[in-house]
Structures are given as structure tokens and as C-alpha cells.
Design a protein around this motif. Sequence first.
Motif, PDB file in Angstrom:
ATOM      1  N   ILE A 322      35.613  51.688  46.637  1.00  0.00           N
ATOM      2  CA  ILE A 322      36.673  52.038  47.580  1.00  0.00           C
ATOM      3  C   ILE A 322      37.323  53.306  47.035  1.00  0.00           C
ATOM      4  O   ILE A 322      37.799  53.325  45.895  1.00  0.00           O
ATOM      5  CB  ILE A 322      37.702  50.907  47.709  1.00  0.00           C
ATOM      6  N   VAL A 323      37.313  54.382  47.834  1.00  0.00           N
ATOM      7  CA  VAL A 323      37.731  55.693  47.316  1.00  0.00           C
ATOM      8  C   VAL A 323      39.098  56.092  47.841  1.00  0.00           C
ATOM      9  O   VAL A 323      39.531  55.654  48.911  1.00  0.00           O
ATOM     10  CB  VAL A 323      36.702  56.796  47.677  1.00  0.00           C
ATOM     11  N   ASP A 324      39.746  56.923  47.056  1.00  0.00           N
ATOM     12  CA  ASP A 324      41.015  57.530  47.464  1.00  0.00           C
ATOM     13  C   ASP A 324      40.693  58.653  48.450  1.00  0.00           C
ATOM     14  O   ASP A 324      39.909  59.556  48.154  1.00  0.00           O
ATOM     15  CB  ASP A 324      41.713  58.091  46.216  1.00  0.00           C
ATOM     16  N   GLN A 328      38.705  61.547  47.006  1.00  0.00           N
ATOM     17  CA  GLN A 328      37.347  61.015  47.158  1.00  0.00           C
ATOM     18  C   GLN A 328      36.816  60.427  45.847  1.00  0.00           C
ATOM     19  O   GLN A 328      35.617  60.266  45.658  1.00  0.00           O
ATOM     20  CB  GLN A 328      36.379  62.082  47.695  1.00  0.00           C
ATOM     21  N   GLU A 329      37.708  60.090  44.952  1.00  0.00           N
ATOM     22  CA  GLU A 329      37.324  59.421  43.702  1.00  0.00           C
ATOM     23  C   GLU A 329      37.469  57.917  43.869  1.00  0.00           C
ATOM     24  O   GLU A 329      38.336  57.428  44.614  1.00  0.00           O
ATOM     25  CB  GLU A 329      38.214  59.909  42.546  1.00  0.00           C
ATOM     26  N   ILE A 330      36.623  57.179  43.163  1.00  0.00           N
ATOM     27  CA  ILE A 330      36.655  55.714  43.262  1.00  0.00           C
ATOM     28  C   ILE A 330      37.955  55.187  42.657  1.00  0.00           C
ATOM     29  O   ILE A 330      38.280  55.466  41.507  1.00  0.00           O
ATOM     30  CB  ILE A 330      35.440  55.091  42.547  1.00  0.00           C
ATOM     31  N   TYR A 331      38.669  54.430  43.475  1.00  0.00           N
ATOM     32  CA  TYR A 331      39.924  53.843  43.012  1.00  0.00           C
ATOM     33  C   TYR A 331      39.693  52.403  42.532  1.00  0.00           C
ATOM     34  O   TYR A 331      40.266  51.960  41.542  1.00  0.00           O
ATOM     35  CB  TYR A 331      40.948  53.871  44.153  1.00  0.00           C
ATOM     36  N   LYS A 332      38.845  51.670  43.273  1.00  0.00           N
ATOM     37  CA  LYS A 332      38.557  50.276  42.906  1.00  0.00           C
ATOM     38  C   LYS A 332      37.246  49.847  43.551  1.00  0.00           C
ATOM     39  O   LYS A 332      36.609  50.623  44.292  1.00  0.00           O
ATOM     40  CB  LYS A 332      39.691  49.350  43.360  1.00  0.00           C
ATOM     41  N   LEU A 376      33.721  42.060  35.187  1.00  0.00           N
ATOM     42  CA  LEU A 376      33.659  43.514  35.389  1.00  0.00           C
ATOM     43  C   LEU A 376      34.930  44.186  34.869  1.00  0.00           C
ATOM     44  O   LEU A 376      34.879  45.258  34.236  1.00  0.00           O
ATOM     45  CB  LEU A 376      33.467  43.832  36.874  1.00  0.00           C
ATOM     46  N   ILE A 377      36.075  43.568  35.101  1.00  0.00           N
ATOM     47  CA  ILE A 377      37.336  44.135  34.614  1.00  0.00           C
ATOM     48  C   ILE A 377      37.336  44.214  33.094  1.00  0.00           C
ATOM     49  O   ILE A 377      37.667  45.258  32.498  1.00  0.00           O
ATOM     50  CB  ILE A 377      38.527  43.279  35.113  1.00  0.00           C
ATOM     51  N   ASN A 378      36.943  43.125  32.459  1.00  0.00           N
ATOM     52  CA  ASN A 378      36.974  43.080  30.991  1.00  0.00           C
ATOM     53  C   ASN A 378      35.933  43.985  30.346  1.00  0.00           C
ATOM     54  O   ASN A 378      36.203  44.630  29.328  1.00  0.00           O
ATOM     55  CB  ASN A 378      36.778  41.639  30.508  1.00  0.00           C
ATOM     56  N   GLU A 379      34.752  44.036  30.938  1.00  0.00           N
ATOM     57  CA  GLU A 379      33.659  44.805  30.324  1.00  0.00           C
ATOM     58  C   GLU A 379      33.741  46.297  30.639  1.00  0.00           C
ATOM     59  O   GLU A 379      33.392  47.135  29.815  1.00  0.00           O
ATOM     60  CB  GLU A 379      32.306  44.265  30.810  1.00  0.00           C
ATOM     61  N   LYS A 380      34.217  46.643  31.854  1.00  0.00           N
ATOM     62  CA  LYS A 380      34.146  48.057  32.267  1.00  0.00           C
ATOM     63  C   LYS A 380      35.491  48.640  32.699  1.00  0.00           C
ATOM     64  O   LYS A 380      35.547  49.789  33.148  1.00  0.00           O
ATOM     65  CB  LYS A 380      33.121  48.205  33.398  1.00  0.00           C
ATOM     66  N   GLN A 381      36.534  47.824  32.587  1.00  0.00           N
ATOM     67  CA  GLN A 381      37.888  48.294  32.903  1.00  0.00           C
ATOM     68  C   GLN A 381      37.985  48.911  34.299  1.00  0.00           C
ATOM     69  O   GLN A 381      38.580  49.967  34.497  1.00  0.00           O
ATOM     70  CB  GLN A 381      38.347  49.302  31.840  1.00  0.00           C
ATOM     71  N   LYS A 382      37.399  48.233  35.268  1.00  0.00           N
ATOM     72  CA  LYS A 382      37.465  48.683  36.657  1.00  0.00           C
ATOM     73  C   LYS A 382      38.420  47.792  37.451  1.00  0.00           C
ATOM     74  O   LYS A 382      38.520  46.590  37.204  1.00  0.00           O
ATOM     75  CB  LYS A 382      36.075  48.630  37.314  1.00  0.00           C
ATOM     76  N   LYS A 516      38.240  61.243  60.439  1.00  0.00           N
ATOM     77  CA  LYS A 516      39.166  60.678  61.425  1.00  0.00           C
ATOM     78  C   LYS A 516      40.201  59.769  60.749  1.00  0.00           C
ATOM     79  O   LYS A 516      41.398  59.872  61.024  1.00  0.00           O
ATOM     80  CB  LYS A 516      38.393  59.909  62.502  1.00  0.00           C
ATOM     81  N   VAL A 517      39.742  58.850  59.878  1.00  0.00           N
ATOM     82  CA  VAL A 517      40.695  57.926  59.248  1.00  0.00           C
ATOM     83  C   VAL A 517      41.639  58.684  58.309  1.00  0.00           C
ATOM     84  O   VAL A 517      42.817  58.328  58.180  1.00  0.00           O
ATOM     85  CB  VAL A 517      39.982  56.772  58.499  1.00  0.00           C
ATOM     86  N   THR A 518      41.147  59.750  57.682  1.00  0.00           N
ATOM     87  CA  THR A 518      42.004  60.566  56.815  1.00  0.00           C
ATOM     88  C   THR A 518      43.088  61.246  57.640  1.00  0.00           C
ATOM     89  O   THR A 518      44.262  61.306  57.245  1.00  0.00           O
ATOM     90  CB  THR A 518      41.171  61.607  56.050  1.00  0.00           C
ATOM     91  N   SER A 519      42.687  61.742  58.818  1.00  0.00           N
ATOM     92  CA  SER A 519      43.664  62.421  59.681  1.00  0.00           C
ATOM     93  C   SER A 519      44.744  61.472  60.189  1.00  0.00           C
ATOM     94  O   SER A 519      45.841  61.902  60.549  1.00  0.00           O
ATOM     95  CB  SER A 519      42.951  63.070  60.876  1.00  0.00           C
ATOM     96  N   LEU A 520      44.435  60.166  60.197  1.00  0.00           N
ATOM     97  CA  LEU A 520      45.410  59.171  60.655  1.00  0.00           C
ATOM     98  C   LEU A 520      46.275  58.634  59.507  1.00  0.00           C
ATOM     99  O   LEU A 520      47.083  57.735  59.708  1.00  0.00           O
ATOM    100  CB  LEU A 520      44.687  57.998  61.339  1.00  0.00           C
ATOM    101  N   GLY A 521      46.073  59.201  58.339  1.00  0.00           N
ATOM    102  CA  GLY A 521      46.923  58.834  57.203  1.00  0.00           C
ATOM    103  C   GLY A 521      46.489  57.594  56.457  1.00  0.00           C
ATOM    104  O   GLY A 521      47.269  57.028  55.676  1.00  0.00           O
ATOM    105  N   ILE A 522      45.244  57.140  56.651  1.00  0.00           N
ATOM    106  CA  ILE A 522      44.728  55.985  55.915  1.00  0.00           C
ATOM    107  C   ILE A 522      44.530  56.398  54.453  1.00  0.00           C
ATOM    108  O   ILE A 522      43.979  57.460  54.164  1.00  0.00           O
ATOM    109  CB  ILE A 522      43.401  55.475  56.526  1.00  0.00           C
ATOM    110  N   ASP A 523      44.937  55.549  53.514  1.00  0.00           N
ATOM    111  CA  ASP A 523      44.942  55.921  52.097  1.00  0.00           C
ATOM    112  C   ASP A 523      43.573  55.830  51.427  1.00  0.00           C
ATOM    113  O   ASP A 523      43.237  56.673  50.579  1.00  0.00           O
ATOM    114  CB  ASP A 523      45.926  55.019  51.335  1.00  0.00           C
ATOM    115  N   TYR A 524      42.794  54.784  51.779  1.00  0.00           N
ATOM    116  CA  TYR A 524      41.520  54.556  51.079  1.00  0.00           C
ATOM    117  C   TYR A 524      40.404  54.266  52.089  1.00  0.00           C
ATOM    118  O   TYR A 524      40.664  53.816  53.205  1.00  0.00           O
ATOM    119  CB  TYR A 524      41.634  53.359  50.124  1.00  0.00           C
ATOM    120  N   SER A 525      39.168  54.504  51.660  1.00  0.00           N
ATOM    121  CA  SER A 525      37.997  54.251  52.508  1.00  0.00           C
ATOM    122  C   SER A 525      36.937  53.471  51.740  1.00  0.00           C
ATOM    123  O   SER A 525      36.741  53.678  50.541  1.00  0.00           O
ATOM    124  CB  SER A 525      37.378  55.564  53.005  1.00  0.00           C
ATOM    125  N   GLN A 526      36.256  52.597  52.480  1.00  0.00           N
ATOM    126  CA  GLN A 526      35.157  51.815  51.934  1.00  0.00           C
ATOM    127  C   GLN A 526      34.024  51.837  52.943  1.00  0.00           C
ATOM    128  O   GLN A 526      34.242  51.611  54.128  1.00  0.00           O
ATOM    129  CB  GLN A 526      35.606  50.371  51.688  1.00  0.00           C
TER     130      GLN A 526
END
Length: 539
Positions: A322-324, A328-332, A376-382, A516-526
Motif C-alpha cells: 500500500i503506497v503513499d 509512491q513509496e510503500i507505506y505498509k 513479518l513485523i518482527n523479522e522485517k520491521q514492516k 484520479k484517486v490522487t486528484s480526489l485527495g485519497i492518501d494511499y493506494s493499493q
Amino acid sequence: MINNISILKNITILYAEDEASLREITLNILKGFTKKQFVAQDGKEGLDLFKENEEEIDLIITDVNMPHMNGLEMIKEIKQINPNIPIIVATAFSNTEYLLEAIDIGVDKYVLKPIDMKKLLQTMSQSLLYHELKDLYIDKLTHLPNRNRLKKDLAQTNEDLMALINIDKFSTLNDLFGENNGDKILSEFSDNLKEHFTKDEYKIYRIEADKFAVVSKEYNKDINEFKKLCKEFANNIQKESIIIDDNEVDLNVTIGIAKGDGNRAYKYSQRVIAYARSKFEQVMIYDDSFNIQESFEENIKWVKKIKNGLKDGNFKGFYQPIVDNKTQEIYKYEALIRFIEDNGDVIAPFHFLDIAKKAKLYPHVIKVMLKEALLLINEKQKRVAVNISFEDIASSETQHFIYEELKNEPEATKLLEFEILESEEISDIQIVKDFIKEVKALGCTVGVDDFGAGYSNFNMLTNLDIDFVKIDSSLIKEIDHSKNQEIIVNTISNFSKEFGFTTVAEFVSSKEIYEKVTSLGIDYSQGYYFGKPVSFEEV
């Protein structure tokens, strides 16, 4: 002391006697010991009463010498209809030749006139064995033949045409009105069945709970004519409410029809009724082309695979980025369950998740999913988001498991998120509030998933202490060329901003949708535009 008299209170009798004074005296005594009495003044009237009320009558007491049709002639006719019905003959000692004839036609009990009531009641109580056997074949509530009787009847025929009739969501009616009223509804419903499917042409059974069967006595009847009759019944039930204690109760039914030898007709009608529901059909005839058997076999296979897979570790977490939208960097990542075949094939949840839920195995799957996310959180801090349903939240066992896991992983919880599935009906908002409060206190972030599908409710969002809203794929996948979807998503985005929620768009599969979703102010994309779900090793 008379033994077993208490059983008589459950018995319905047919009493035939032409002598008025004796009839009145005996009947008054019988009323004190039996549940219900049908009374005839001669053999013909007795036979007519039996034909009309065969399913209710447990025992017959009859005089021999009667006008119009004597008792023995009546017995012969009744034995043609039901050879097992217990019959007690009342006769004078001088009429021993009648008694011998009665024995010949299958009467094994008698009392002598003048009737000794103690002797009569003792003789009646000896019908207990038959009454118990009768209970094996008769439904006590509706007095219809039951599933045991249906199976026995079907086993004796080479071809049958039958319909299985199921009241839709009957358990909900029980919850709304109580089981006593539920029984009244079933009783009234069975009367409607008897009225619509006449006893000359059809035999009606109550299979279990809210399931009934109608079998045509004419095996060569045109199946489409039968379907038409079933459709008329379904429409009548839908249009005309059942009245219970001056209250109107609305019913709907689903009907499955099948033809074949007894076992196949029953089996196929059971299968097609479930298929009809899945296709939103009120009445459906079984057809081999439906491949219903294959789907059953597939379900059986998957239930076994799920059980073994839970033990053997075949379930693994896959993770979709899921990117910012600004960077466009992976947030989670969202954690998604996959079944890994022994040959390494990866099977998507579409094939097994619904089956796991119906087989009551899904709580085990959510436990695996949480453990995979924490790994995944413990091993790769994601940062990882895990889907959770209202059913999971409402389960005290699942709740306890989640809370214990989070308490054991205090360092991991700040990177763990829960996405509550909004597409499922939330029947108790307080349970959800308590869950959110608990997991947030342990360090987790919480959001609502699939918003815009199913039971979407803006008011619900304001009542929950959430951090983000994930907008359902049905509103995103065509947003680049659907003005209506754009308006809805824009509304959700603006609403979320007002209340301080961040927003995530699902199913972002192209550059056009992303823009389109960016233009509508959506914060993240998946979505596949940024990456498909990948294994633990690939993250």
C-alpha cells in the motif's frame, strides 16, 4: 391399578358406536383420558372421519353391529389405507362369529359388552408400542409424515416427482417471535400446504424444522406443470401473510424440484434448493448441467484440505503493498491468506475462505493470519494490516487469542493495523467499540475496510475511534470513467478529512485510476499498478 394410562393423554381416537346412550357414557369417560376424540354413529361415518383425519388418529374403538356399514366392513376399508392402525372391537359375547372374523382381518384386541371401562383403558394402553412406533413416522407438531416416513415411502417406488420446500430465514422468525410462535407459524404453514397440494394427488411431509416435502402420487405428472403449481404456492405464501395471534407474519420460500427413483429425487431436490438460493431463484428444477455434485465434492475436498492445512502449515501470509500517493513509496502491506499446495502452487482465498467460514474453521485461519503478520513485523520491521470481521470480534475465543498475542508482542503492535470489514453487518456496535479500545490501548492502529460496499454507514464511522478508511474496490475500479463513482469517492474523501481519517483506495490497477484517486485527495493506494501480493520471502 391401571398401568400406562398416562400415555393415553397423547392419543387421538376414533370411536364408532350407533347406540346413543352407550356412546355418550363411553365418550365422556374417554374425554378424561385421551387428547382428542372423533365420534361416528355408524361405519360409513367412521370411515369418512378416518379418511379425513388419518394422520391424527392413533387408535380406533368400534362397535360391530352398526347401520349403513358395519364395524367389520369399516375395518376392512381402514386396513386397506393403514394396515398398522390399532383397532379395538367392542362386541357382545354372543357375537363370537364376528370376533373370529375380526381376528381374520387383523384386529387383535377386543372388549366385551357391556364395556368394562377399566378393561377398555388397559386394552387401549397396550397400544403404547404402536404409538411409539407411529412417533417414528409422524411429526408431532404438524401431524404430517416425517423424514423417516418419506425415506421409507421413497424406497418402495421406482420413480418419484417431488419438491423440497424451505422457509427462508426461519431461524430469524424464531428469534423475532419466539419458538412457541415459530411452532404456530409452522403449523399454519403446513395447513397451507395441505390446502394447496390436495391429498388425492400429493403426499406432504415435514422433513425437519422449516423443511417440507411434497411428493406427487402421479409419477408421470409433467414436471413443468408441477413447477407451475409450486410457483403458485410460493407466490401465494409471499402475498398472503400468516396470521398468528392477530399479528401478520410475512414468509418467503425456496423450492427445489427433482424427478427420479426415490433416493435420487430426494437427493437432487436437496441439492437444487441450495443452488436455487445462490441464483436467487424462487423455484428451480434439478438439472444435471448444474454440476451441483461436483461443487459438493469440491467442498468436501476443501474442508479436509483446510483441516489438514491448519495442522501442517499450508496456510501462509502473502503481502500486498500500500503506497503513499504523494511519494509512491510503500507505506505498509496488507496481509492476505494463501493456501500453499504440497507442490508449491499458491491458491487464492476465493477457493476456500467461504468454505472455511461455513465449516466453522475460519477462526483458526484468522489466528494463522495474525501470527504471520507479527512474524513479518518482527523479522522485517514492516507495517502490516490484517483483516478482521465482526464475527471474529464477537467471538470471545478469538478476542482472547488476539489480546494475548498482542500482549506477548508489545514491540510489534505499533506496526500492526486491523481493518474491520465494513461489508459485513455489524449487529452490535458496542462490541466493535470495545475491541477498538482494547487493541488501540495495546498500540495498534484500526480502520474500516471495504467502505462503500454492503452496509456502508457514515454515521457508524463517526461512532468508532478509527484511524483510516479503506474505500471498496467496487467504487475504485471504474472511477477513471464513471462520474457517479467519482462523486461517491469524493464524498467519502471529504468526509474522512473532516473527521481526521486517512483514506486508502483499493483496486488501483492503472495509471489513470491512480491519478484520479490522487486528484480526489485519497492518501494511499493499493492495487496491481503498484504490486501484486508477494510471499514473506519476497517482501
